[in-house]
Design a protein around this motif. Sequence first.
Motif, mmCIF file in Angstrom:
data_model
loop_
_atom_site.group_PDB
_atom_site.id
_atom_site.type_symbol
_atom_site.label_atom_id
_atom_site.label_comp_id
_atom_site.label_asym_id
_atom_site.label_seq_id
_atom_site.Cartn_x
_atom_site.Cartn_y
_atom_site.Cartn_z
ATOM 1 N N TRP A 131 -33.696 21.232 -30.819
ATOM 2 C CA TRP A 131 -33.333 22.479 -31.510
ATOM 3 C C TRP A 131 -34.469 23.469 -31.679
ATOM 4 C CZ3 TRP A 131 -28.468 22.291 -30.964
ATOM 5 C CH2 TRP A 131 -27.799 21.068 -31.043
ATOM 6 N N SER A 135 -37.889 23.562 -35.440
ATOM 7 C CA SER A 135 -36.940 22.705 -36.173
ATOM 8 C C SER A 135 -37.578 21.405 -36.660
ATOM 9 C CB SER A 135 -35.731 22.376 -35.283
ATOM 10 O OG SER A 135 -36.108 21.487 -34.246
ATOM 11 N N TYR A 157 -26.277 16.174 -37.048
ATOM 12 C CA TYR A 157 -27.718 15.963 -37.244
ATOM 13 C C TYR A 157 -28.416 17.153 -37.880
ATOM 14 C CZ TYR A 157 -26.061 12.782 -33.738
ATOM 15 O OH TYR A 157 -25.301 11.877 -33.068
ATOM 16 N N VAL A 158 -27.959 18.350 -37.542
ATOM 17 C CA VAL A 158 -28.623 19.553 -38.053
ATOM 18 C C VAL A 158 -27.580 20.586 -38.456
ATOM 19 C CG1 VAL A 158 -30.759 19.366 -36.711
ATOM 20 C CG2 VAL A 158 -28.797 20.520 -35.719
ATOM 21 N N ASN A 176 -34.493 20.058 -38.500
ATOM 22 C CA ASN A 176 -34.343 18.731 -37.874
ATOM 23 C C ASN A 176 -35.445 17.754 -38.319
ATOM 24 O OD1 ASN A 176 -34.182 17.505 -34.421
ATOM 25 N ND2 ASN A 176 -32.960 16.938 -36.168
ATOM 26 N N GLN A 179 -35.322 13.741 -38.242
ATOM 27 C CA GLN A 179 -35.524 12.914 -37.044
ATOM 28 C C GLN A 179 -36.986 12.904 -36.581
ATOM 29 O OE1 GLN A 179 -32.582 14.405 -34.203
ATOM 30 N NE2 GLN A 179 -31.091 12.910 -34.933
#
Length: 423
Positions: A131, A135, A157-158, A176, A179
């Motif tokens: 992303w 991110s 996830y985002v 993000n 992760q």
Amino acid sequence: MSIRRFLLVSVLCSAGLTGQVLAQVKSGLPDPLQRSNGARITTVAEWQRVRRPELIELFTSQVYGRSPEKPAAMTFHVFDTDPKALGGKATRKQVAIYVNGQTDGPRIDVLLYIPNRVQGPVPAILGLNFWGNHSVTADPGIRLTTSYLEKSKNNPYVNLDCVTDNRPTEACRGINTGQWPLDSILDHGYALVTAYREDIASDVPATRFSTGVHTVYPDWQKRPDNFGTIAAWAWGLSRIMDYLQSDPAINDKQVAVFGWSRLGKAALWAGATDERFAAVLSNESGAGGAKLFQRGKGESIRRLCTVFPHWYSVNFRQYMDKDTLLPFDQHEVIALLAPRPVYIASAEQDILADPVGEFESAKAASTVYRLFGREGLPVTKLPPLNTSVQGTIGYHIRPGGHDVTPLDWRYFLQFLDRQVRNK
Ligand code: GCU
């Protein structure tokens, strides 16, 4: 030869494939140590000189496609250095890679965080992000990506509400971080190096093959062994490695390449084709990554080649519906990493990636590690949940679905400490 295999041979013949591929058609999982002419590889020298190049050529021509060499005109421009980033914890650098040396040509923005607490040169983890560089952490110094940003809805996830007209706004910073546990990566003494997948090659239908590296080699897409997006991302990882070799802050003998999902597929191929990578961390890479096709479980070749037709070469489409009959399989891609450390991680509910197929693949690759006198995967049965097994090949399966979690990273860092940094 079974009737089904006979039929596959006929299909391959009519497709005009090479004798090399045909000669490999036989029953059961192919043995990476068996040459296409049937001869057995018994020494490391033979593996390196004969079988490794043979497998690289097989997967290049039939699966991933042929990527260009490093462009002679490529240049690097360090456009940002902040020695006191993240409250003094790290030095942030940003580097523009101009793929054809032209500042209005394709550009890969590379973001580096180098830990300040340890004496350099430091080991590094290099991974592409989904992303945008902005991110992975909310640092306002990171250049917002100028590449296309997909506003996919209901992304688990985002939160992509910050995306306007397929471009990031300031609100997209740090979307993000879950992760990318930057603090613990730095605390372990590793630099984090990342770049955005779209800078290298497009993953969206509207701009497939018409951005990034593919614009420099447009004619290459007319070939049946065209380099797809997965190979392009792997190629981009190698170009970032070119830069890292020129940066004295980084120990270029200790660069691990990491990737999740489609980017995990790219990380494996990058490690297979570029021996400068000291290790590979593949998180839930699934089909066309770590998992075996021959089990016929999880995502199929047909799904890969139709839902994501840009990922692999046109040649790979010949194997649609032939998953269980393949004359090669993905454990041989893992074997191409030998004797370098590789970690394969799965998640219990990630059915599409077939966790058992990822495990069995790691197990089957171990034969080549043993040729090198290394342990490979240290177990023969799928370990219980949340249990990391670590030889030169590491593996775990955790509860839950397709994601990258702190637990995955805990095991990755432990593995790198043991297998790369402290070796
Ligand atoms: C899809 C695809 C997988 C891939 C994943 C991802 O689920 O089917 O092959 O790994 O996307 O990259 O997130």
